[in-house]
Enzyme design. Sequence first.
Site, PDB file in Angstrom:
ATOM      1  N   ASP A  84       0.872  -1.179   0.000  1.00  0.00           N
ATOM      2  CA  ASP A  84       0.000   0.000   0.000  1.00  0.00           C
ATOM      3  C   ASP A  84       0.907   1.226   0.000  1.00  0.00           C
ATOM      4  O   ASP A  84       2.113   1.136   0.190  1.00  0.00           O
ATOM      5  CB  ASP A  84      -0.963  -0.044   1.207  1.00  0.00           C
ATOM      6  CG  ASP A  84      -2.203   0.824   0.988  1.00  0.00           C
ATOM      7  OD1 ASP A  84      -2.244   1.569  -0.017  1.00  0.00           O
ATOM      8  OD2 ASP A  84      -3.131   0.777   1.820  1.00  0.00           O
ATOM      9  N   ASP A 119      -3.685   7.162  -3.712  1.00  0.00           N
ATOM     10  CA  ASP A 119      -5.044   7.649  -3.991  1.00  0.00           C
ATOM     11  C   ASP A 119      -5.478   8.623  -2.906  1.00  0.00           C
ATOM     12  O   ASP A 119      -4.829   8.724  -1.858  1.00  0.00           O
ATOM     13  CB  ASP A 119      -6.014   6.456  -4.064  1.00  0.00           C
ATOM     14  CG  ASP A 119      -5.899   5.520  -2.871  1.00  0.00           C
ATOM     15  OD1 ASP A 119      -4.760   5.185  -2.475  1.00  0.00           O
ATOM     16  OD2 ASP A 119      -6.936   5.112  -2.315  1.00  0.00           O
ATOM     17  N   GLY A 182     -11.664   3.863   0.933  1.00  0.00           N
ATOM     18  CA  GLY A 182     -12.471   4.810   1.701  1.00  0.00           C
ATOM     19  C   GLY A 182     -13.600   4.165   2.492  1.00  0.00           C
ATOM     20  O   GLY A 182     -14.579   4.835   2.817  1.00  0.00           O
TER      21      GLY A 182
HETATM   22  N1  GUN Z   1      -6.387   1.202   3.287  1.00  0.00           N
HETATM   23  C1  GUN Z   1      -7.632   1.313   3.788  1.00  0.00           C
HETATM   24  N2  GUN Z   1      -8.375   2.132   3.002  1.00  0.00           N
HETATM   25  C2  GUN Z   1      -7.584   2.550   2.002  1.00  0.00           C
HETATM   26  C3  GUN Z   1      -7.783   3.407   0.864  1.00  0.00           C
HETATM   27  O1  GUN Z   1      -8.856   3.954   0.622  1.00  0.00           O
HETATM   28  N3  GUN Z   1      -6.695   3.577   0.032  1.00  0.00           N
HETATM   29  C4  GUN Z   1      -5.489   2.973   0.269  1.00  0.00           C
HETATM   30  N4  GUN Z   1      -4.487   3.170  -0.608  1.00  0.00           N
HETATM   31  N5  GUN Z   1      -5.291   2.173   1.330  1.00  0.00           N
HETATM   32  C5  GUN Z   1      -6.326   1.967   2.177  1.00  0.00           C
END
Ligand code: GUN
Length: 623
Positions: A84, A119, A182
């Site tokens: 992430d 994002d 989100g």
């Molecule tokens: N981890 C939990 N929610 C989100 C999100 O909306 N975007 C990203 N990149 N990681 C997350």
Amino acid sequence: MFFREGLARIGKFSTPHGDIETPTVMPVINPNLNFLTKEELKSIGVQAVITNSYIIKRTASLEQDALKHGVHRLINFDGPIMTDSGTFQSYVYGDIEYGNKEIVQFQKDIGSDIITILDIFTKPQDSYEQAKAAVYETSRRLQEVNTPDSIIAGPIQGSIYPDLRRESARLMSEASYLPIGGVVPLLESYRYSDLVNIIINSKLNSDFSKPVHLFGGGHPMFFAFSVLLGVDIFDSASYIKYAKDNRVLYTEGTRNLKEIRDFPEWSPLFNKYSPVELIKADEKTRLKLLSLHNLKAIFNEITEIKERIYENTLYQYVEEKSMAHPALYRAYLEMLDHNLEPFWNISLKSPLYFFNSSTYKNTFIKRLVKFTEDYISNGKKTVLVSYRQWRHGFPVSDDILRSYETTDYNFLIEWNDIFIPMELENTYPVSQMVPSGVLDKIYRDDYIAWLKSINNDISFYDPSITGSEKIRNYSHSKINEVFHLQFKARKNLFVNSDKIIKSKATGHIRNIKRGEKIIATMRNDGFLTLSIYGGKLLNDMLDFPASRVIVTDDSGEFNSQGYNVFFKFVEDCDREIIAGNDVMVTSASGDLYAVGHATVSGKEMGFYRNGIAVKVHEGINKL
Ligand code: GUN
């Protein structure tokens, strides 16, 4: 074989470090606190994990290590790793120090298998304008870094606004991997019905060939719902979070370690440790062991869900789950209010469970009721046959049969609290149904009033309507009505001279022949399977491109010999095709190559590139 139910599917997604079979969960690995070994993870069924590139980059020692040896060495996992980007940290802590291009490049440099863009996290309380700006900025960021040589995850954002989720899903479908972002605040506050809307709006407007991931959806309570609505992958940090709070995870919820007497039999801790021993153990040991248990609970649920998809009982499972919490029940009702009919198969391997009048929102019953509306719209006299008058099951009683065959009226039989065309008595889900016997008189009265609003010549069956001369044959009407339902046709495929062959043992219709040629056979679910001869008759009857899958000429040659149709050779198709239903495989000019059944719906077919689109029964060369 394409295993599916509703929008749920068993899938396979390939990454540089191996394939991932979905649905599955990626445990969140904290690179600073990595206490489960890869052997322990794999023993539970973990195929892939997710870690955070922002945390790695921000910590000098981790950053150097990752750049030098790669992220797989850093966290000691040799399977697929998703990273992430720091979006979530920026949502929790405010702005972060890296930009989108920088963090994506870093993920590439450390050898991540699935790279996430930076994002913009859309919060449930965002204004429409804020959420809209975030959706377009997130899309711009995808464009800025999207390259075909990496697997890029492009999160779908849009807060709780349905049109923004739909727009975001369309824009982000250029990415190879589609997380729904989100949603963590909604999951944390049990806003499952908002989640149902978000998942449906995102899924139905995205590229179906891409994996869909629910970001932060790590609690097993909501897995089955999400999978039925098309989520393939989850990530979970909850297994550690709960362990830190001494909470023991079960599929239905959590319990406090101090309040349980024993670990359940499926737990890796069962017979090895007692809860009391764990309480007394040092914190590190307790955290490790509880995390292992919690992760096992999560994977048990995934195993069950996969089994449910194979067995075609996932919907039933969701129905069961909906009673685990009032917020889930509301989400379940919310789901039923969406029109998911185009994605539901023609029938299921499992029977339909009829509970009470809320079951009428079931997709199969909605389909049946819609058909009933069309069936009585011909303006002919309509006869309602009550339970007492027709023998529930097979076959219809002799006096009713006589009345039917000596009149041209519409016959509706009572089924639970509603009335449906008698000719469908053996078609899924009419006889493939387990009733509770719980009836609702008000629902029944309202339904009859509704029928009367469509056809004003409706009355209950009275044997005196019986005529003196036989003017039609029930079995013939039956196959033609099934044909109408199955192929959304008004005309009859079968003529009176067609021969109907029935099973000697059960009396059920088996084959329909014209001369020596079989046109169709009737399956156990009461639907028809066409022979190539039947396909030819259908091809002459139905307007193009109804019930057609149009393939390349090269593919057509193979299909003519009876080989299956692969997705990559599909040029176009009827968008109304129902998954599991029979279709004709043709050229662009309508020449018939083969008949078979579609593995997916017409709405999905154009997206897939790998696998079988039509399982061919017979090719035209056989004719
Ligand atoms: N981890 C939990 N929610 C989100 C999100 O909306 N975007 C990203 N990149 N990681 C997350």
